[in-house]
Design a protein around this motif. Sequence first.
Motif, PDB file in Angstrom:
ATOM      1  N   ALA A 157       0.961  -1.351   0.021  1.00 54.40           N
ATOM      2  CA  ALA A 157      -0.021   0.061  -0.052  1.00 54.40           C
ATOM      3  C   ALA A 157       0.931   1.186   0.031  1.00 54.40           C
ATOM      4  O   ALA A 157       1.937   1.301   0.591  1.00 54.40           O
ATOM      5  N   PRO A 158       0.412   2.277  -0.728  1.00 54.63           N
ATOM      6  CA  PRO A 158       1.211   3.527  -0.608  1.00 54.63           C
ATOM      7  C   PRO A 158       1.622   4.077   0.469  1.00 54.63           C
ATOM      8  O   PRO A 158       2.862   4.596   0.661  1.00 54.63           O
ATOM      9  N   HIS A 159       0.859   3.963   1.684  1.00 54.46           N
ATOM     10  CA  HIS A 159       1.381   4.813   2.932  1.00 54.46           C
ATOM     11  C   HIS A 159       2.452   3.908   3.494  1.00 54.46           C
ATOM     12  O   HIS A 159       3.072   4.529   4.590  1.00 54.46           O
ATOM     13  N   LYS A 160       2.419   2.774   3.141  1.00 51.31           N
ATOM     14  CA  LYS A 160       3.612   1.928   3.783  1.00 51.31           C
ATOM     15  C   LYS A 160       4.962   1.899   2.928  1.00 51.31           C
ATOM     16  O   LYS A 160       5.969   1.248   3.416  1.00 51.31           O
ATOM     17  N   ARG A 161       5.212   2.718   1.872  1.00 47.53           N
ATOM     18  CA  ARG A 161       6.322   2.719   1.179  1.00 47.53           C
ATOM     19  C   ARG A 161       7.176   3.854   1.599  1.00 47.53           C
ATOM     20  O   ARG A 161       8.463   3.993   1.067  1.00 47.53           O
ATOM     21  N   ASN A 162       6.910   4.774   2.379  1.00 45.29           N
ATOM     22  CA  ASN A 162       7.884   5.646   3.091  1.00 45.29           C
ATOM     23  C   ASN A 162       8.319   6.751   2.019  1.00 45.29           C
ATOM     24  O   ASN A 162       9.545   6.736   1.629  1.00 45.29           O
ATOM     25  N   ILE A 163       7.277   7.366   1.366  1.00 46.31           N
ATOM     26  CA  ILE A 163       7.782   8.230   0.224  1.00 46.31           C
ATOM     27  C   ILE A 163       7.081   9.507   0.361  1.00 46.31           C
ATOM     28  O   ILE A 163       5.968   9.512   0.642  1.00 46.31           O
ATOM     29  N   GLY A 164       7.824  10.665   0.254  1.00 41.35           N
ATOM     30  CA  GLY A 164       7.412  11.929   0.208  1.00 41.35           C
ATOM     31  C   GLY A 164       6.784  12.323  -1.339  1.00 41.35           C
ATOM     32  O   GLY A 164       7.663  12.155  -2.111  1.00 41.35           O
ATOM     33  N   LEU A 165       6.042  12.960  -1.665  1.00 44.71           N
ATOM     34  CA  LEU A 165       5.429  13.393  -3.036  1.00 44.71           C
ATOM     35  C   LEU A 165       5.308  14.865  -2.814  1.00 44.71           C
ATOM     36  O   LEU A 165       4.822  15.676  -1.996  1.00 44.71           O
ATOM     37  N   VAL A 166       5.781  15.321  -4.245  1.00 50.82           N
ATOM     38  CA  VAL A 166       5.482  17.085  -4.449  1.00 50.82           C
ATOM     39  C   VAL A 166       4.724  16.947  -6.013  1.00 50.82           C
ATOM     40  O   VAL A 166       5.704  16.681  -6.779  1.00 50.82           O
ATOM     41  N   TYR A 167       3.850  17.680  -6.038  1.00 50.24           N
ATOM     42  CA  TYR A 167       3.163  17.698  -7.274  1.00 50.24           C
ATOM     43  C   TYR A 167       3.112  19.195  -7.750  1.00 50.24           C
ATOM     44  O   TYR A 167       3.704  20.158  -7.020  1.00 50.24           O
ATOM     45  N   GLN A 168       2.851  19.444  -8.805  1.00 53.54           N
ATOM     46  CA  GLN A 168       2.815  21.067  -9.677  1.00 53.54           C
ATOM     47  C   GLN A 168       1.650  21.679  -8.672  1.00 53.54           C
ATOM     48  O   GLN A 168       1.906  22.764  -8.299  1.00 53.54           O
ATOM     49  N   ASN A 169       0.622  20.899  -8.517  1.00 49.72           N
ATOM     50  CA  ASN A 169      -0.425  21.710  -7.814  1.00 49.72           C
ATOM     51  C   ASN A 169      -0.184  21.274  -6.331  1.00 49.72           C
ATOM     52  O   ASN A 169      -0.769  20.343  -5.886  1.00 49.72           O
ATOM     53  N   TYR A 170       0.636  22.267  -5.587  1.00 50.85           N
ATOM     54  CA  TYR A 170       1.245  21.659  -4.283  1.00 50.85           C
ATOM     55  C   TYR A 170       0.157  21.307  -3.335  1.00 50.85           C
ATOM     56  O   TYR A 170       0.197  21.058  -2.314  1.00 50.85           O
ATOM     57  N   ALA A 171      -1.105  21.863  -3.686  1.00 50.46           N
ATOM     58  CA  ALA A 171      -2.156  21.722  -2.619  1.00 50.46           C
ATOM     59  C   ALA A 171      -2.063  21.926  -1.131  1.00 50.46           C
ATOM     60  O   ALA A 171      -2.170  21.060  -0.560  1.00 50.46           O
ATOM     61  N   LEU A 172      -1.594  23.223  -0.822  1.00 44.08           N
ATOM     62  CA  LEU A 172      -1.642  23.425   0.391  1.00 44.08           C
ATOM     63  C   LEU A 172      -2.906  23.590   0.984  1.00 44.08           C
ATOM     64  O   LEU A 172      -3.890  24.283   0.508  1.00 44.08           O
ATOM     65  N   PHE A 173      -2.954  23.196   2.478  1.00 38.04           N
ATOM     66  CA  PHE A 173      -4.494  23.459   2.915  1.00 38.04           C
ATOM     67  C   PHE A 173      -4.406  25.056   3.502  1.00 38.04           C
ATOM     68  O   PHE A 173      -3.838  25.519   4.113  1.00 38.04           O
ATOM     69  N   PRO A 174      -5.352  25.710   2.573  1.00 40.36           N
ATOM     70  CA  PRO A 174      -5.358  27.175   2.567  1.00 40.36           C
ATOM     71  C   PRO A 174      -5.861  27.800   4.165  1.00 40.36           C
ATOM     72  O   PRO A 174      -5.371  29.005   4.381  1.00 40.36           O
ATOM     73  N   HIS A 175      -6.387  26.967   4.812  1.00 39.79           N
ATOM     74  CA  HIS A 175      -7.023  27.538   6.252  1.00 39.79           C
ATOM     75  C   HIS A 175      -6.068  27.098   7.171  1.00 39.79           C
ATOM     76  O   HIS A 175      -6.178  27.462   8.592  1.00 39.79           O
ATOM     77  N   MET A 176      -4.911  26.514   6.840  1.00 36.72           N
ATOM     78  CA  MET A 176      -4.195  25.975   7.920  1.00 36.72           C
ATOM     79  C   MET A 176      -2.597  27.197   7.639  1.00 36.72           C
ATOM     80  O   MET A 176      -2.388  27.267   6.673  1.00 36.72           O
ATOM     81  N   THR A 177      -1.975  27.264   8.750  1.00 43.27           N
ATOM     82  CA  THR A 177      -0.601  27.951   8.775  1.00 43.27           C
ATOM     83  C   THR A 177       0.247  27.037   8.209  1.00 43.27           C
ATOM     84  O   THR A 177       0.087  25.932   7.798  1.00 43.27           O
ATOM     85  N   VAL A 178       1.468  27.854   7.653  1.00 40.75           N
ATOM     86  CA  VAL A 178       2.366  27.156   7.025  1.00 40.75           C
ATOM     87  C   VAL A 178       2.827  25.956   8.186  1.00 40.75           C
ATOM     88  O   VAL A 178       3.033  24.812   7.707  1.00 40.75           O
ATOM     89  N   ALA A 179       3.065  26.198   9.401  1.00 36.56           N
ATOM     90  CA  ALA A 179       3.452  25.113  10.248  1.00 36.56           C
ATOM     91  C   ALA A 179       2.522  23.993  10.431  1.00 36.56           C
ATOM     92  O   ALA A 179       2.949  22.615  10.361  1.00 36.56           O
ATOM     93  N   ALA A 180       1.180  24.276  10.514  1.00 33.81           N
ATOM     94  CA  ALA A 180       0.061  23.360  10.218  1.00 33.81           C
ATOM     95  C   ALA A 180       0.138  22.339   9.161  1.00 33.81           C
ATOM     96  O   ALA A 180       0.141  21.243   9.222  1.00 33.81           O
ATOM     97  N   ASN A 181       0.392  22.974   8.185  1.00 31.77           N
ATOM     98  CA  ASN A 181       0.611  22.426   6.574  1.00 31.77           C
ATOM     99  C   ASN A 181       1.801  21.425   6.730  1.00 31.77           C
ATOM    100  O   ASN A 181       1.534  20.187   6.397  1.00 31.77           O
TER     101      ASN A 181
END
Length: 356
Positions: A72-96
């Motif tokens: 399963a994906p969450h067991k692969r220990n992989i970090g992902l970054v896309y073009q649409n970085y999809a930060l949560f707008p209502h969360m601070t940088v630290a919370a994101n």
Amino acid sequence: MNPAVEFNNVSKSFGNFVAVRDFSLKVENGQFVTLLGSSGSGKSTSLMMLAGFMAPSGGHISIDGRDVTELAPHKRNIGLVYQNYALFPHMTVAANVGFPLKMRHVAKAEIARRVRSALEKVHLDVFADRFPAQLSGGQQQRVALARAMVFEPAILLMDEPLGALDKNLREEMQVEIKRIQRDVGITTIYVTHDQEEAMSMSDNVVVMSKGQIEQAAPPAQLYERPRNAFIAQFIGSANVIPGFVKSNEGAKSFVSETGTTIPLQMHGAVEEGARKAAIVRPERIRFGTGNDSLAVPAVVESVLYGGTMIRYATRAGEQRIDVVAVNDGGAPRQPGETVHLIWEPKDFLLVDATAN
Ligand SMILES: Nc1ncnc2c1ncn2[C@@H]1O[C@H](COP(=O)(O)OP(=O)(O)O)[C@@H](O)[C@H]1O
Ligand SMILES: [Mg+2]
């Protein structure tokens, strides 16, 4: 040591369309490897299979020597970054940035410590309490990068992460991402369709076309030793001259399909008669004199004065050959002028005329 990532004859079909075919690749620990290819060449599909979001139709994928094809994906220990970085707008940088740790039920104090450290790595620690909308595009992308690395994944995957940024910012971020990757030492697989981006950032570049690997090599090797005409034209610019090798009383020459004869001085054996493509980079061609026995006479057709560089289109018989010269302050050659093109034997390559 096991390779950090290994694809073994991986393929992916959608119905009877083959998006990725016979993909085999080893990525060593700490390497920065880029999948480079035009749109639709199978880059994202390959990355998604490694991340576990898509199942291969055939073949195997391992991470650090362990077969993860079914994991399963969450067991692969992989970090992902896309073009649409999809930060949560209502969360601070630290919370994101802390979000992946919260999902993993890490203790609060530990989250705070690791978020601080991740933000320091991307030089954004002073922005911890801001919201994404208060940051520039490049800063938001660095937040996304911090979030992808905060849980200390074994591998970082980035799919066209700079695609949404303008040219200047993109170049700044290339340097920044490379710096962060080197500091952290994380194995990274990066996807882009931009060959300059791939060449400047990577230890190894994997050139893909129509779902297949055309060549995988360090940037300098791709440029100096392209496997075929496709690679030579895709990486930088090149004169690609289809033709064949002919030998006459021991002297070898290359005869272009357009009928121009080019004297050859090559090391090693060359196969006579076989259809080949001769590759010579415009900036490796110099203007010699009629006394150079290997020079190819040509006529200047057009001159493009570019300040640093001067670009010439010349014609040797019917064969067009482009030349790029550093502007040394002397008078440029003129259209209609006869010139004698010479190059080092090592800069004239004979490769396969066709791609895979
Ligand atoms: N879910 C899908 N269903 C059908 N075809 C797909 C799907 N995903 C990708 N493809 C096709 O596979 C090919 C490779 O896609 P992709 O890996 O996204 O290319 P790239 O990232 O290099 O632009 C494309 O022709 C694309 O249309
Ligand atoms: Mg893609």
